[in-house]
Write a protein that holds these residues in place. Structure first.
Motif, PDB file in Angstrom:
ATOM      1  N   VAL A   4       2.710-162.620  36.900  1.00 34.48           N
ATOM      2  CA  VAL A   4       2.426-161.879  37.913  1.00 34.48           C
ATOM      3  C   VAL A   4       1.492-160.701  37.742  1.00 34.48           C
ATOM      4  O   VAL A   4       1.883-159.895  36.562  1.00 34.48           O
ATOM      5  CB  VAL A   4       3.412-161.322  39.128  1.00 34.48           C
ATOM      6  N   LYS A   5       0.244-160.433  38.420  1.00 33.44           N
ATOM      7  CA  LYS A   5      -0.618-159.392  38.090  1.00 33.44           C
ATOM      8  C   LYS A   5      -0.735-158.574  39.365  1.00 33.44           C
ATOM      9  O   LYS A   5      -1.193-159.118  40.293  1.00 33.44           O
ATOM     10  CB  LYS A   5      -1.894-159.890  37.356  1.00 33.44           C
ATOM     11  N   ARG A   6      -0.395-157.385  39.361  1.00 34.33           N
ATOM     12  CA  ARG A   6      -0.226-156.498  40.352  1.00 34.33           C
ATOM     13  C   ARG A   6      -1.706-155.893  40.713  1.00 34.33           C
ATOM     14  O   ARG A   6      -2.119-155.050  39.760  1.00 34.33           O
ATOM     15  CB  ARG A   6       0.783-155.535  40.540  1.00 34.33           C
ATOM     16  N   ILE A  22      -1.215-168.985  36.106  1.00 33.27           N
ATOM     17  CA  ILE A  22      -0.032-169.838  34.994  1.00 33.27           C
ATOM     18  C   ILE A  22      -0.314-169.516  33.763  1.00 33.27           C
ATOM     19  O   ILE A  22      -1.509-169.917  33.421  1.00 33.27           O
ATOM     20  CB  ILE A  22      -0.055-171.288  35.596  1.00 33.27           C
ATOM     21  N   GLU A  23       0.440-169.088  32.768  1.00 32.71           N
ATOM     22  CA  GLU A  23       0.345-169.010  31.317  1.00 32.71           C
ATOM     23  C   GLU A  23       1.077-170.293  30.582  1.00 32.71           C
ATOM     24  O   GLU A  23       2.246-170.425  31.054  1.00 32.71           O
ATOM     25  CB  GLU A  23       1.000-167.721  30.712  1.00 32.71           C
ATOM     26  N   VAL A  24       0.173-171.002  30.140  1.00 36.35           N
ATOM     27  CA  VAL A  24       0.782-172.219  29.173  1.00 36.35           C
ATOM     28  C   VAL A  24       0.885-171.643  27.686  1.00 36.35           C
ATOM     29  O   VAL A  24       0.006-171.432  26.975  1.00 36.35           O
ATOM     30  CB  VAL A  24      -0.236-173.365  28.991  1.00 36.35           C
TER      31      VAL A  24
END
Length: 278
Positions: free
Chosen positions: A220-222, A231-233
């Protein structure tokens, strides 16, 4: 050349051989092979065929629609042939817990197991027969796990709209420490789970002596007005992976559906399996 052409039926005998089986049998016979059609309805039937072909030296061809059926053969071969740790022979290949498993011919039926395309195996009855008669083989890796089974193509844990928590470690590398939400995790031997829902995950080589693992984690980036989720893989390649779910998580293992509620470790058996190729 003696060939056993094996079909699998789910719990009860079928109505008779499929068209592809008869066509492959005819092509084998035209190549001067002696062919016996067999059918197994359970693990005991598979075991009997594996033991008989191992003793006689007959080639084994499996008529299959799915990876799950291919997995069933190698799973039982591992059960029969893997010695206990205290009785492993000195000539066991390095880094292996099972000897070389019998070569398998794969005859696609109405649809082909995904593994056939992943490995570039012959698809028509005539080409499968030619591969068996020619005797050319290709050795591939197999995954085992401490639950006693084997994996040919790959495993996907989680997925859908319900994230889960768990610890995931590839050899000594931690991909998830149990505190982050996980969307899905893939353990791959071949390319069955190279991508999920359009998201690239793995690029495995089924004969490199390693398993490929990918973990998809939402980050999550605010912003000033709203939150953005990307989505980080996280990816790793190694000999083994240990997965400890925080709670029960669904999985698909070579097309077989189940749930995992406790720690499980998969590891690579380099070039333990073999297939007939053209």
């Amino acid at each position: 050349m003696d060939v056993v052409l094996l079909s699998l039926a789910d719990g009860a005998p079928s109505c008779g051989p499929r068209t592809q089986v008869l066509a492959c049998s005819d092509a084998l016979k035209n190549g001067d092979a002696t062919v016996r059609l067999e059918e197994a309805v359970d693990d005991a039937g598979i075991d009997a065929i594996l033991e008989e072909t191992a003793a006689s030296g007959a080639a084994l061809v499996l008529a299959a629609d799915t990876d799950a059926q291919v997995r069933a053969i190698w799973r039982r071969a591992v059960k029969i042939l893997a010695p206990p740790p205290s009785k492993r022979p000195d000539d066991m290949p390095a880094g292996r817990t099972v000897p070389d498993l019998p070569t398998l011919g794969i005859l696609p039926l109405a649809q082909a197991p995904d593994l056939v395309a992943a490995l570039g195996l012959p698809t028509s009855p005539a080409d499968v027969a030619a591969a068996v008669l020619g005797g050319r083989t290709r050795r591939i890796d197999l995954l085992r796990h401490d639950g006693g089974s084997a994996t040919v193509h790959g495993v996907r844990l989680g997925g859908g709209d319900t994230p889960w928590f768990g610890k995931i470690a590839v050899d000594d590398l931690i991909l998830a420490d149990g505190t982050q939400r996980i969307l899905t995790c893939v353990v791959a031997n071949a390319s069955g789970y190279a991508s999920v829902d359009g998201l690239p995950l793995t690029d495995p080589d089924p004969a490199d002596g390693a398993l490929d693992v990918a973990v998809a984690v939402p980050v999550v980036k605010r912003g000033l007005i709203r939150r953005k989720i990307r989505i980080e893989v996280r990816r790793a390649r190694g000999r083994a992976v240990a997965i400890t779910p925080g709670s029960e998580v669904p999985y698909i293992d070579d097309g077989v559906v189940g749930t995992l509620a406790r720690k499980r470790t998969w590891w690579n058996e380099r070039e333990a399996a073999a297939v007939y190729v053209t």
